[in-house]
Enzyme design. Structure first.
Site, PDB file in Angstrom:
ATOM      1  N   HIS A  23      98.400  35.884  15.628  1.00 42.96           N
ATOM      2  CA  HIS A  23      98.933  35.825  16.990  1.00 42.96           C
ATOM      3  C   HIS A  23      99.720  37.105  17.288  1.00 42.96           C
ATOM      4  CE1 HIS A  23      99.937  33.108  20.502  1.00 42.96           C
ATOM      5  NE2 HIS A  23     100.655  34.201  20.744  1.00 42.96           N
ATOM      6  N   HIS A  25      99.623  40.126  20.404  1.00 38.41           N
ATOM      7  CA  HIS A  25      99.055  40.629  21.647  1.00 38.41           C
ATOM      8  C   HIS A  25      98.991  42.153  21.643  1.00 38.41           C
ATOM      9  CE1 HIS A  25      98.831  36.808  23.831  1.00 38.41           C
ATOM     10  NE2 HIS A  25      99.925  36.485  23.179  1.00 38.41           N
ATOM     11  N   HIS A 207      96.277  29.427  24.314  1.00 40.21           N
ATOM     12  CA  HIS A 207      97.706  29.156  24.255  1.00 40.21           C
ATOM     13  C   HIS A 207      97.984  27.748  24.795  1.00 40.21           C
ATOM     14  CE1 HIS A 207      98.026  33.376  23.550  1.00 40.21           C
ATOM     15  NE2 HIS A 207      99.327  33.453  23.776  1.00 40.21           N
ATOM     16  N   GLU A 210     103.998  25.740  24.520  1.00 39.58           N
ATOM     17  CA  GLU A 210     105.220  26.536  24.389  1.00 39.58           C
ATOM     18  C   GLU A 210     106.060  26.354  25.649  1.00 39.58           C
ATOM     19  OE1 GLU A 210     106.780  30.980  23.186  1.00 39.58           O
ATOM     20  OE2 GLU A 210     105.138  30.810  24.612  1.00 39.58           O
ATOM     21  N   ASP A 288     103.661  37.603  17.993  1.00 35.19           N
ATOM     22  CA  ASP A 288     103.471  37.502  19.433  1.00 35.19           C
ATOM     23  C   ASP A 288     103.538  38.887  20.103  1.00 35.19           C
ATOM     24  OD1 ASP A 288     102.917  36.229  21.778  1.00 35.19           O
ATOM     25  OD2 ASP A 288     104.778  35.131  21.924  1.00 35.19           O
ATOM     26  N   ASP A 289     104.730  39.302  20.526  1.00 33.63           N
ATOM     27  CA  ASP A 289     104.915  40.579  21.224  1.00 33.63           C
ATOM     28  C   ASP A 289     106.128  41.310  20.645  1.00 33.63           C
ATOM     29  OD1 ASP A 289     102.917  40.494  23.535  1.00 33.63           O
ATOM     30  OD2 ASP A 289     103.965  38.594  23.826  1.00 33.63           O
TER      31      ASP A 289
END
Length: 346
Positions: A23, A25, A207, A210, A288-289
């Site tokens: 995961h 991005h 996704h 969340e 994630d980011d």
């Protein structure tokens, strides 16, 4: 007289624990220093939140907060304008992952976001795939691509992306996702796109769970036939859903640092990682980011250790679960699993 107990061995180095990263991005993988350099190169004005040297303060549990998050992400993405920028981002993302012990990375991208500056949709995807292929060869990191549709766009756009992803499957595309604000629209609107992807041999990894609750995860399972769930942490609020995920061996790509940064949970200890673990739900930790949340892959394992009391044996099992949930070839998985056992035997 009793002898004192021998001192406990020091904890093993989390960075050297072999693992898979499922995961991450594309733009969000960028190094902050790279963003500053590219912004200067193209004359892009960065807000203080992106040039202050610290992760921006974010809270995306309301629409205004999510809009701010997306605005920062879009500004950062606007600094990726030429093929050499794409190649640099991919190479540096791989270098960071290798440093954190990753043996396999599935990086997620919506090529439509880069198409206007890179010669169109197909050209943009091919530039990304070329960069991934070259970087994997140069770094030794197993690296593949998951093409993600945008929930905020029309479902027909998602079908176009799914067909494009299937056509390029032999270039290293392994999955199809669905990102952006899961509170918008319905998963079922994208069912045809996911059917195209699945029929073309791609793994479904939307996704869910969340920013929205357990119903979002159920929709991903029922309407999109998800094999993995991006995030999925809100499933912890529904014991029956946890049982379903555990029985079906559907992994949740849990990203603790981003859950806290976006205000889904107040502290790292509030992220229901133990709840998922105790229920037998497979977990693949992800960053994630990192550009916006300030932490990379190994930091997520550190959160599991420091805030949830995961032992080294449990951390090794988390790493195994990430590998088993990946789209890596069987021989690659087996090799990484052996390396995990060797880490634990140290």
């Amino acid at each position: 007289m009793d002898r004192p107990a021998p001192p406990a061995p020091p904890p093993r180095d989390i960075r050297s624990l072999p693992k898979a990263h499922l995961h991450l991005h594309f733009t969000g993988s960028m190094r902050p220093g790279t963003l500053l350099e590219l912004a200067d190169k193209y004359g892009v004005h960065l807000p203080e939140a992106l040039r202050g040297g610290k992760p921006p303060r974010l809270r995306a549990t309301d629409e205004r907060g999510w809009f701010r998050f997306q605005r920062l992400y879009d500004i950062a993405r606007s600094c990726l304008r030429e093929p050499e920028d794409i190649r640099r981002l991919v190479r540096e993302a791989a270098e960071e992952d290798v440093r954190d012990g990753s043996r396999w990375l599935e990086i997620q991208v919506d090529p439509t976001s880069y198409a206007p500056r890179l010669g169109g949709l197909t050209a943009a995807l091919e530039i990304i795939l070329d960069a991934v292929e070259a970087t994997s060869r140069e770094t030794g990191l197993g690296m593949r691509v998951l093409v993600a549709a945008n929930r905020m766009k029309h479902p027909l756009d998602a079908r176009t992306l799914a067909r494009l992803a299937v056509r390029h499957r032999d270039r290293g595309i392994v999955g199809f996702g669905l990102s952006n604000d899961e509170r918008r629209g319905f998963a079922r609107d994208f069912d045809r796109a996911f059917a195209i992807a699945r029929e073309g041999g791609l793994l479904a990894a939307p996704h869910g769970g969340e920013l929205a609750g357990p119903a979002s995860v159920r929709d991903c399972l029922d309407d999109l036939r998800a094999a993995r769930i991006g995030h999925g942490v809100r499933a912890a609020e529904d014991p029956r859903l946890l049982e379903r995920l555990a029985e079906a061996r559907v992994a949740c790509e849990v990203c603790p640092a981003s859950n806290v940064a976006l205000g889904v949970y107040e502290t790292p200890g509030d992220v229901p990682l133990r709840t998922l673990w105790d229920a037998g739900v497979p977990v693949a930790l992800g960053a994630d980011d990192p550009l916006l949340f300030g932490s990379r892959l190994a930091d997520q394992y550190a959160i599991a250790r420091e805030h949830h009391g995961f032992t080294d044996a449990e951390l090794a099992e988390l790493a195994r679960q990430s590998v088993r949930a990946s789209a890596a070839p069987v021989d690659v998985r087996e090799k990484i699993l052996v390396e995990i056992d060797e880490w634990l035997a140290l």
